[in-house]
Scaffold this motif. Sequence first.
Motif, PDB file in Angstrom:
ATOM      1  N   VAL A  99       0.961  -1.308   0.002  1.00 29.92           N
ATOM      2  CA  VAL A  99      -0.052  -0.086  -0.046  1.00 29.92           C
ATOM      3  C   VAL A  99       1.039   1.218   0.030  1.00 29.92           C
ATOM      4  O   VAL A  99       0.812   2.196  -0.867  1.00 29.92           O
ATOM      5  CB  VAL A  99      -1.023   0.222   1.121  1.00 29.92           C
ATOM      6  N   VAL A 100       1.814   1.301   1.025  1.00 31.22           N
ATOM      7  CA  VAL A 100       2.588   2.434   1.282  1.00 31.22           C
ATOM      8  C   VAL A 100       3.803   2.262   0.045  1.00 31.22           C
ATOM      9  O   VAL A 100       4.016   1.096  -0.160  1.00 31.22           O
ATOM     10  CB  VAL A 100       3.042   2.662   2.494  1.00 31.22           C
ATOM     11  N   SER A 101       4.514   3.447  -0.093  1.00 31.57           N
ATOM     12  CA  SER A 101       5.615   3.444  -1.153  1.00 31.57           C
ATOM     13  C   SER A 101       6.602   2.706  -0.507  1.00 31.57           C
ATOM     14  O   SER A 101       6.964   2.893   0.829  1.00 31.57           O
ATOM     15  CB  SER A 101       5.953   4.943  -1.586  1.00 31.57           C
ATOM     16  N   GLY A 102       7.731   2.117  -1.366  1.00 27.73           N
ATOM     17  CA  GLY A 102       8.785   1.451  -0.962  1.00 27.73           C
ATOM     18  C   GLY A 102       9.599   2.466   0.028  1.00 27.73           C
ATOM     19  O   GLY A 102      10.175   1.903   0.983  1.00 27.73           O
ATOM     20  N   GLU A 103       9.694   3.736  -0.404  1.00 23.69           N
ATOM     21  CA  GLU A 103      10.706   4.571   0.246  1.00 23.69           C
ATOM     22  C   GLU A 103       9.989   4.882   1.622  1.00 23.69           C
ATOM     23  O   GLU A 103      10.898   5.128   2.435  1.00 23.69           O
ATOM     24  CB  GLU A 103      10.594   5.837  -0.614  1.00 23.69           C
ATOM     25  N   GLY A 104       8.706   5.100   1.634  1.00 23.20           N
ATOM     26  CA  GLY A 104       7.891   5.367   2.913  1.00 23.20           C
ATOM     27  C   GLY A 104       8.199   4.359   3.900  1.00 23.20           C
ATOM     28  O   GLY A 104       8.508   4.245   5.068  1.00 23.20           O
ATOM     29  N   TYR A 105       8.018   3.028   3.493  1.00 22.52           N
ATOM     30  CA  TYR A 105       8.118   2.024   4.204  1.00 22.52           C
ATOM     31  C   TYR A 105       9.654   1.893   4.783  1.00 22.52           C
ATOM     32  O   TYR A 105       9.863   1.532   6.095  1.00 22.52           O
ATOM     33  CB  TYR A 105       7.966   0.425   3.584  1.00 22.52           C
ATOM     34  N   VAL A 106      10.548   1.939   4.174  1.00 26.65           N
ATOM     35  CA  VAL A 106      12.019   1.842   4.437  1.00 26.65           C
ATOM     36  C   VAL A 106      12.157   3.190   5.554  1.00 26.65           C
ATOM     37  O   VAL A 106      12.951   2.808   6.448  1.00 26.65           O
ATOM     38  CB  VAL A 106      13.031   1.834   3.356  1.00 26.65           C
ATOM     39  N   ALA A 107      11.782   4.217   5.417  1.00 24.20           N
ATOM     40  CA  ALA A 107      11.775   5.221   6.195  1.00 24.20           C
ATOM     41  C   ALA A 107      11.380   4.983   7.651  1.00 24.20           C
ATOM     42  O   ALA A 107      12.131   5.529   8.488  1.00 24.20           O
ATOM     43  CB  ALA A 107      11.350   6.585   5.622  1.00 24.20           C
ATOM     44  N   ALA A 108      10.075   4.297   7.519  1.00 23.49           N
ATOM     45  CA  ALA A 108       9.663   4.026   9.004  1.00 23.49           C
ATOM     46  C   ALA A 108      10.204   2.766   9.557  1.00 23.49           C
ATOM     47  O   ALA A 108       9.612   2.253  10.549  1.00 23.49           O
ATOM     48  CB  ALA A 108       8.227   3.850   8.660  1.00 23.49           C
ATOM     49  N   LEU A 109      10.820   1.914   8.763  1.00 24.98           N
ATOM     50  CA  LEU A 109      11.575   0.715   9.118  1.00 24.98           C
ATOM     51  C   LEU A 109      12.150   0.534  10.520  1.00 24.98           C
ATOM     52  O   LEU A 109      11.935  -0.150  11.449  1.00 24.98           O
ATOM     53  CB  LEU A 109      12.178   0.075   8.227  1.00 24.98           C
ATOM     54  N   PRO A 110      13.201   1.705  10.838  1.00 21.33           N
ATOM     55  CA  PRO A 110      13.897   1.653  12.128  1.00 21.33           C
ATOM     56  C   PRO A 110      12.709   1.655  13.202  1.00 21.33           C
ATOM     57  O   PRO A 110      12.742   0.797  14.347  1.00 21.33           O
ATOM     58  CB  PRO A 110      14.627   2.806  12.171  1.00 21.33           C
ATOM     59  N   VAL A 145      -1.891   0.908   6.376  1.00 23.19           N
ATOM     60  CA  VAL A 145      -1.230   1.774   5.305  1.00 23.19           C
ATOM     61  C   VAL A 145       0.280   1.818   5.865  1.00 23.19           C
ATOM     62  O   VAL A 145       0.931   2.244   5.198  1.00 23.19           O
ATOM     63  CB  VAL A 145      -1.684   3.376   5.157  1.00 23.19           C
ATOM     64  N   GLY A 146       0.620   1.438   7.200  1.00 27.39           N
ATOM     65  CA  GLY A 146       1.686   1.168   7.757  1.00 27.39           C
ATOM     66  C   GLY A 146       2.221   2.380   8.267  1.00 27.39           C
ATOM     67  O   GLY A 146       1.759   3.444   8.144  1.00 27.39           O
ATOM     68  N   PHE A 147       3.230   2.342   9.152  1.00 22.62           N
ATOM     69  CA  PHE A 147       3.917   3.645   9.718  1.00 22.62           C
ATOM     70  C   PHE A 147       4.593   4.471   8.638  1.00 22.62           C
ATOM     71  O   PHE A 147       4.977   5.826   8.994  1.00 22.62           O
ATOM     72  CB  PHE A 147       5.062   3.302  10.845  1.00 22.62           C
ATOM     73  N   GLY A 148       5.038   4.212   7.388  1.00 20.25           N
ATOM     74  CA  GLY A 148       5.531   4.715   6.354  1.00 20.25           C
ATOM     75  C   GLY A 148       4.591   5.884   5.680  1.00 20.25           C
ATOM     76  O   GLY A 148       4.870   6.726   4.956  1.00 20.25           O
ATOM     77  N   TYR A 149       3.263   5.770   6.115  1.00 25.03           N
ATOM     78  CA  TYR A 149       2.281   6.711   5.467  1.00 25.03           C
ATOM     79  C   TYR A 149       2.331   8.051   5.873  1.00 25.03           C
ATOM     80  O   TYR A 149       2.753   8.453   7.131  1.00 25.03           O
ATOM     81  CB  TYR A 149       0.876   5.993   5.988  1.00 25.03           C
ATOM     82  N   MET A 150       2.362   9.114   5.249  1.00 21.31           N
ATOM     83  CA  MET A 150       2.387  10.316   5.416  1.00 21.31           C
ATOM     84  C   MET A 150       0.887  11.075   4.918  1.00 21.31           C
ATOM     85  O   MET A 150       0.812  11.270   3.740  1.00 21.31           O
ATOM     86  CB  MET A 150       3.454  11.280   4.707  1.00 21.31           C
ATOM     87  N   GLY A 151       0.323  11.646   5.976  1.00 12.94           N
ATOM     88  CA  GLY A 151      -1.116  12.287   5.690  1.00 12.94           C
ATOM     89  C   GLY A 151      -1.031  13.864   5.323  1.00 12.94           C
ATOM     90  O   GLY A 151       0.316  14.242   4.986  1.00 12.94           O
TER      91      GLY A 151
END
Length: 538
Positions: free
Chosen positions: A151-162, A365-371
Motif C-alpha cells: 500500500v505505502v511506497s517502498g521509500e516510505g516503508y523503508v523510512a519507517a522501518l527503524p 497503510v503502515g507507519f510509512g504513511y504520510m497524511g
Amino acid sequence: MEKAEKTKNKLNLEKAKRGFKLVEEFVNKAIYTDYYIWTILAIVFIGWVTKCAPFGFVALILVSSFVLVFSRDILPLFANIFGAILMIYTDKVDEFLYLWPVFIPLGIAIVVFVVRNILYKKQLGDKFRFGKLFFPQVAVSVALMLGGVGVVSGEGYVAALPHTLVLGVGLLAVYMLARNFISTEGDVDRATFLAKILAYLGVVISLELIVVIARSGLAPSEWVRGNWFVGWGNRNNISTYLLFTAPMCLYLSTKYKWGGIAYLLLAVLQYISLIMTFSRGGILFGFVALVVGIAFAIYKAKDRKIQLIFLASVVGLLLVLYLAFMGKVNDAIKSLLSRGTGLSDRDLLWIEAWDLFKAHPFQGVGFGYMGSMQSIVHEAIGIYYFHSTLFQILACMGILGVLAYGYSYAMKGILIFKNPRNTFNLFLIVVLIGFEGYSMIDTGTMIPFPYMMLMTIIMCVVEMFTSTPDAVERDKHEAKKDKRAGVITEDGEASENECQTQEGNQALEGNEQEIDKAVAFNDGRAEQDNGFIAEEGQ
C-alpha cells in the motif's frame, strides 16, 4: 625454583578469585539499595541541570560498566537506562555524538555480563525461558512489519522501518533479556524495588520541570505559553512519564506503616508536577488514576487509620500552601483553563485514520504513511502519529494489528488479574488507567523508548514475581490473615470483644491441632510396634 613459582602464581590466582568474589558480593547487595538509585539519579540530574554531557555520560557509563561486570541481575540497571534519557538536555544530537568512544567500555561490559550470567545459569541448570509474553510480542512484531505492505511506497516503508523494528522486534529482545536476566535469587522484593526506581525517577522529572519553569521567567498567568521543553521531551512527554511514576509512590506508601508519609509527599510532588505540565489529557487521566490510587492506598495500607491520618495531613498541607500562595495558584489555574477543552485537531486525525482503515482494512497503510497534516509529523523520527492507540492500530495495521494487539493486551490482563490481591498488580492497574487512557488521545503506546520499554519491564516483573502460583497462594494467605485480624464494626473500628473472641478461637484451634498431632504421633508409634508404618507416623 619452578615449583615455588607455580605455587606463588596459584596463591595469587586464589587471592584474585577471592577478591573478585568479595567485590561481587558487595555489588550484588549495594545495587538493591536506595543509595544506588539516588547515586545514579544524582549523576543524571547534575548532568542535565549543568548541561555537562561529558560528566553525565562518562560518570553514568563508568558506574553502569562496573555494575555490569559484577552483577547477577539486570533489574537494577534499568535505573541507569531509564535515567539516561532524563540527562538529554537538548534535541541537538551533535552535542552528544562526539561522546561515542565512552560507549565502547559499556559495550564490552554488556558482553561480559551476558556471557558470565549465561555460564552462571548453565551451572545452576537454569534453562532459557521464552515467557508468556513472547508470542504476543511476536504477533505485534509481525503486524508492524506487514502493516502497509503493498500500500505505502517502498521509500516510505523503508523510512519507517527503524521505528517499526524497535517497536516490535526491539521490545521483544528487551523482554527476552529481562525475562532471562532478572534474577530470582535472594529475598529482594523485585516489584517494590522497581517501584522505587520509578518513584525516584519521578522526583528527577519533577525537578527538571520546576527548573525549566523557573528558567522560563514566565509568570503563572502566562504558563499557558510555555511548552516546558526539557530536552528529552515536552509537556506531553513529561506527563506521560509521570503517569508511570506517581502511582508507584502511592504503592510504596502502603509498604510501610510509618514511612508511608514520605512516599505520599513524593506522590503529591509528582501529581502537582503533572498539573504544571498543562497537558490536558495527562491531567484528565492522571486525575482518574489518582482517585483509584488513593482508594487502593487506603485499602492496602499497613494501618488504615495511620494512612488516613497521613492523607488528611497532606490535604491540610496543600491547603496551607494554597492559602500562602493563593494569588499565584489562581493565576496558574486560570492559565490552564485558558487552554480550553478542544481536541487540537485530533478529531481530524481520527477521521483520517478511520477512512484509511475502511480503504485498507486488512493490514492498513503502515507507519510509512504520510497524511495531509504534516505539522504533526514527529521531526526526529518522521512518523505520522494519529494520536490514539486505537486509531494508530486501525490505520497502520488494520485487522491484523487489532488481532495482534488484542492478543498482547489479553495476555497482559490475564497476568495482572491472575493475582488481583497483589498490591503491586493493583497499582499497575492505576498506571494503566493513566497511561493507556492518555494514549487513547496521544502517542504513548507507539513510542518504544522509554514508555513501551518501561511497560515491558513492568509486565516482566509481574510475570516473574507477582502473578506466579507461589505469589497467588501467598497473597491469598495474606488476605485471609488480614480478614481475620480486621473484623470491622459499623463504627469502622475493630471490636475489642470480637478480637478477643477471635484470638480465643484461634488459640483453641491451635490447641486442638496440637492434640491431633499428639494422637496421630502415638497412633503411628503403636503401628510401628506392630510392624506397620502408618502415613501419620511418617
